[in-house]
Motif scaffolding. Structure first.
Motif, PDB file in Angstrom:
ATOM      1  N   ILE A 160       0.863  -1.186   0.000  1.00  0.00           N
ATOM      2  CA  ILE A 160       0.000   0.000   0.000  1.00  0.00           C
ATOM      3  C   ILE A 160       0.894   1.229   0.000  1.00  0.00           C
ATOM      4  CG2 ILE A 160      -1.731   1.315   1.273  1.00  0.00           C
ATOM      5  CD1 ILE A 160      -2.809  -1.220  -0.011  1.00  0.00           C
ATOM      6  N   THR A 161       0.720   2.076  -1.006  1.00  0.00           N
ATOM      7  CA  THR A 161       1.583   3.240  -1.147  1.00  0.00           C
ATOM      8  C   THR A 161       0.818   4.372  -1.811  1.00  0.00           C
ATOM      9  OG1 THR A 161       3.773   3.964  -1.909  1.00  0.00           O
ATOM     10  CG2 THR A 161       2.484   2.621  -3.431  1.00  0.00           C
ATOM     11  N   ASP A 162       1.443   5.538  -1.887  1.00  0.00           N
ATOM     12  CA  ASP A 162       0.830   6.698  -2.531  1.00  0.00           C
ATOM     13  C   ASP A 162       1.243   6.755  -3.996  1.00  0.00           C
ATOM     14  OD1 ASP A 162      -0.506   7.767  -0.246  1.00  0.00           O
ATOM     15  OD2 ASP A 162       1.418   8.498   0.494  1.00  0.00           O
TER      16      ASP A 162
ATOM     17  N   GLN B  33      -3.738   8.397  -5.846  1.00  0.00           N
ATOM     18  CA  GLN B  33      -4.533   7.735  -4.821  1.00  0.00           C
ATOM     19  C   GLN B  33      -3.625   6.846  -3.977  1.00  0.00           C
ATOM     20  OE1 GLN B  33      -6.253   4.561  -8.043  1.00  0.00           O
ATOM     21  NE2 GLN B  33      -7.243   4.524  -6.067  1.00  0.00           N
ATOM     22  N   ARG B  34      -4.099   6.471  -2.817  1.00  0.00           N
ATOM     23  CA  ARG B  34      -3.371   5.542  -1.960  1.00  0.00           C
ATOM     24  C   ARG B  34      -3.963   4.163  -2.184  1.00  0.00           C
ATOM     25  NH1 ARG B  34       0.386   5.554   1.772  1.00  0.00           N
ATOM     26  NH2 ARG B  34       0.409   4.017   3.460  1.00  0.00           N
ATOM     27  N   THR B  35      -3.154   3.266  -2.724  1.00  0.00           N
ATOM     28  CA  THR B  35      -3.662   1.959  -3.128  1.00  0.00           C
ATOM     29  C   THR B  35      -2.501   0.983  -3.259  1.00  0.00           C
ATOM     30  OG1 THR B  35      -4.962   0.791  -4.826  1.00  0.00           O
ATOM     31  CG2 THR B  35      -3.542   2.587  -5.574  1.00  0.00           C
TER      32      THR B  35
ATOM     33  N   SER C  54      -0.129   1.085 -10.180  1.00  0.00           N
ATOM     34  CA  SER C  54       0.578   2.228 -10.783  1.00  0.00           C
ATOM     35  C   SER C  54       0.772   2.052 -12.279  1.00  0.00           C
ATOM     36  CB  SER C  54       1.942   2.424 -10.110  1.00  0.00           C
ATOM     37  OG  SER C  54       2.794   1.313 -10.350  1.00  0.00           O
TER      38      SER C  54
ATOM     39  N   THR D 210       5.772   6.835  -9.006  1.00  0.00           N
ATOM     40  CA  THR D 210       5.441   6.156  -7.761  1.00  0.00           C
ATOM     41  C   THR D 210       6.702   5.665  -7.060  1.00  0.00           C
ATOM     42  OG1 THR D 210       3.334   5.458  -8.741  1.00  0.00           O
ATOM     43  CG2 THR D 210       4.045   4.325  -6.740  1.00  0.00           C
TER      44      THR D 210
ATOM     45  N   GLU E 155       8.366   8.643  -5.479  1.00  0.00           N
ATOM     46  CA  GLU E 155       7.610   9.030  -4.279  1.00  0.00           C
ATOM     47  C   GLU E 155       7.912   8.079  -3.116  1.00  0.00           C
ATOM     48  OE1 GLU E 155       4.383  11.338  -2.383  1.00  0.00           O
ATOM     49  OE2 GLU E 155       5.458  11.630  -4.267  1.00  0.00           O
TER      50      GLU E 155
ATOM     51  N   ASN F   9      -0.527  -5.502   6.599  1.00  0.00           N
ATOM     52  CA  ASN F   9      -1.296  -4.277   6.784  1.00  0.00           C
ATOM     53  C   ASN F   9      -2.136  -4.388   8.062  1.00  0.00           C
ATOM     54  OD1 ASN F   9      -2.882  -2.004   6.612  1.00  0.00           O
ATOM     55  ND2 ASN F   9      -3.434  -2.290   4.469  1.00  0.00           N
TER      56      ASN F   9
END
Length: 585
Positions: A213-215, A234-236, A241, A255, A258, A407
């Protein structure tokens, strides 16, 4: 048709396309025309090779299908001079029509990045008309997509190189109907970041878990019709990506930046058929299993022990996960790392680089199997990149998986999050070009000098006099650091000197020889390494008194946050080196 709809019929071996001309007694290259294809989301690169620009009509198509003759040679049907029968093999004819130049010895031991650098170097050998046509043919094989400004604009020989390698699960090519998600545009199913050090002594491959899970940031993206579209972030899951919501590889690049702080130079994307064609081109890849594996999902059925795999079996090997380790994506990552390390060893140990027929197969497979960014969309550019990437020794290539935890927001565990602080320590080491293996550094004396700067007496904090400049840190960093130093650390003889003339990537502390004690104290307070300490000449502050200069670079993360790069990888980070054979469990 091949994997991506661009190549030859399945029963034609490129090495067999050198045909003996009975009129000349020489071998000539005869190529069948190429067809168009598109393998990943996004338009083809510029330069006259669009998605429909590879048909067989027109002058170029006719030229590729015509037999190649040397100047002065008789055309078929003409009265020919006495044949000069030669025992030269077709591949030898390709490699040296102007005399047989011996292959330099250094080529045999040359290291190769995955499947690209060495195979594409083939086109640099020939100088005849046939070699030129083959060069153009390979150029036409290449599919390129814009990086949309997400990359650096191109690698450089005087700095580290970062390449993004993406394996997509899009169902591209013949025989892949049962793989991946049906009707999907594909995801970033397997993602690797290759970092080659500035001095080219070592390299690191970071594996990014697809379920992380990342931005995903906003992505300015060139669409197939040439228009530009900003795809909202989005954060997913990381694998979203690519492909999803019209995202192209440039979005995966953004991504990665980031996530890790690493700016990518280039990207390469491979589909399912890349594994099949490339492993066959190198004659198979050697793998080892610690137990029998029979996976009904991937179709892998192999007993324990050592095996040489290629084609469909190789694809099944890199896709299997339910029968190895804990049965998840992280176990599959370890399997893929073993596979890539083995492929590198195979390329290094066999005679591929001195065998033109094998070079032809690799060049064909490599240029058809990969989609690259438009900055490296020609054979010349790919060969230049491959030559640079091939300088490191595979024994100094380390595979590392980004450390993650389950998570905590999920009851049924399906995704992962970064494990801190281990993940940030790993990213910092790669950003700062720290090898993950024990490499004999080329600059030992410089390293020793950097360490020596931290040794010795330290002046009291109250005697430290320093000017603080903002040289690329976020706005307000100089004032924040000033307040922290004065109020919490007792460095009262400090001042905010504004912005630096030029931005810096890394924070530096410049000081005169008689200020070494002050410098060591401030380095201790700030968490600076010896590399950040720059002996120089004395400067004066706003009161005209000698002072040191602390310039906050882009690496500055806030007052009190240490800037020392870890020297060793955290013990619980999974890693493997490319020179060792490890059996999958």
């Amino acid at each position: 048709m091949d994997a991506q709809g661009r190549g030859r019929a399945d029963d034609i071996d490129p090495a067999d396309q050198w045909v003996l001309n009975p009129n000349t007694g020489e071998y000539e290259l005869r190529l069948a025309p190429s067809a168009a294809q598109s393998s990943v989301p996004g338009p083809r690169g510029s330069g006259g090779r669009g998605t429909t620009g590879r048909g067989t009509t027109g002058a170029a198509g006719a030229r590729r299908t015509a037999p190649v003759r040397r100047p002065g040679a008789a055309a078929p049907g003409d009265e020919a001079p006495s044949p000069r029968r030669r025992t030269t093999a077709p591949a030898e004819a390709a490699a040296g029509r102007r005399g047989r130049r011996p292959v330099p010895k250094k080529a045999k031991g040359k290291k190769i990045l995955m499947w690209t650098g060495g195979s594409l170097a083939f086109v640099l050998i020939g100088t005849s008309g046939a070699a030129y046509l083959y060069y153009e043919h390979l150029n036409d094989n290449i599919t390129s997509v814009s990086d949309d400004g997400a990359g650096t604009g191109g690698f450089s020989k005087d700095r580290a190189i970062n390449i993004l390698l993406i394996g997509t699960d899009k169902r591209t090519g013949k025989g892949n109907e049962g793989y991946g998600d049906k009707d999907s545009a594909g995801h970033a199913d397997t993602t690797l970041v290759l970092h080659v050090s500035k001095d080219r002594t070592n390299a690191t491959v970071l594996s990014i878990p697809r379920d992380l899970i990342t931005d995903i940031p906003d992505c300015p993206t060139t669409q197939e019709d040439g228009s530009e579209k900003v795809i909202p972030g989005q954060r997913t899951r990381f694998n979203n990506s690519l492909g999803q919501e019209d995202r192209t590889p440039s979005c995966t690049m953004r991504t990665i930046t980031e996530l890790t702080g690493l700016k990518m130079d280039h990207f390469m994307v491979a589909d399912f058929n890349a594994v099949k064609t490339l492993t066959s081109a190198v004659g198979g890849v050697d793998v080892c299993l610690a137990k029998d594996i029979k996976d009904p999902d991937s179709k892998l059925d192999l007993p324990k022990g050592e095996h040489t795999i290629e084609g469909e079996e190789a694809l099944a090997f890199v896709r299997t996960r339910h029968s190895v380790g804990f049965g998840g994506d992280l176990s599959r990552i370890e399997l893929q790392q073993q596979f890539l390390g083995s492929m590198l060893r195979k390329l290094k140990s066999n005679d591929t680089l001195t065998s033109p027929p094998k070079m032809i197969k690799l060049a064909e497979a490599g240029t058809k199997a990969l989609t690259v960014d438009s900055q490296i969309s020609t054979i010349k550019k790919l060969a230049d990149l491959g030559a640079e990437l091939g300088k490191f020794d595979t024994k100094n290539l380390t595979f590392a998986t980004v450390p993650v935890d389950d998570n905590p927001a999920e009851k049924v565990k399906a995704t992962v999050v970064l494990k801190e602080p281990q993940a940030q320590q790993l990213f910092a080491m790669v950003r700062d070009d720290v090898s993950l293996t024990d490499v004999k550094q080329q600059k030992k004396k410089e390293k020793a000098a950097e360490a020596a700067r931290l040794k010795g007496t330290k002046a009291p904090a109250s005697e430290v006099r320093v000017r603080i400049l903002n040289g690329g840190a976020v706005a307000g960093s100089a004032q924040e650091t000033l307040s922290w130093l004065q109020v919490q650390e007792g460095v009262t003889k400090s001042e905010n000197a504004g912005n630096a003339e030029q931005p810096l990537t890394k924070t530096t502390l410049e000081y005169a020889p008689d200020q070494a004690g002050q410098a060591r104290r401030l380095a201790e307070i700030m968490g600076l390494s010896g590399a950040a300490m720059k002996p120089g000449e004395s400067v004066t502050n706003s009161q005209g008194v000698p002072a040191m200069t602390l310039t906050l670079g882009k690496d500055f993360e806030g007052a009190g946050v240490p800037l020392t790069t870890p020297a060793k990888l955290p013990e619980d980070v999974q890693k493997a080196t490319a020179d060792k054979v490890e059996c999958a469990k």
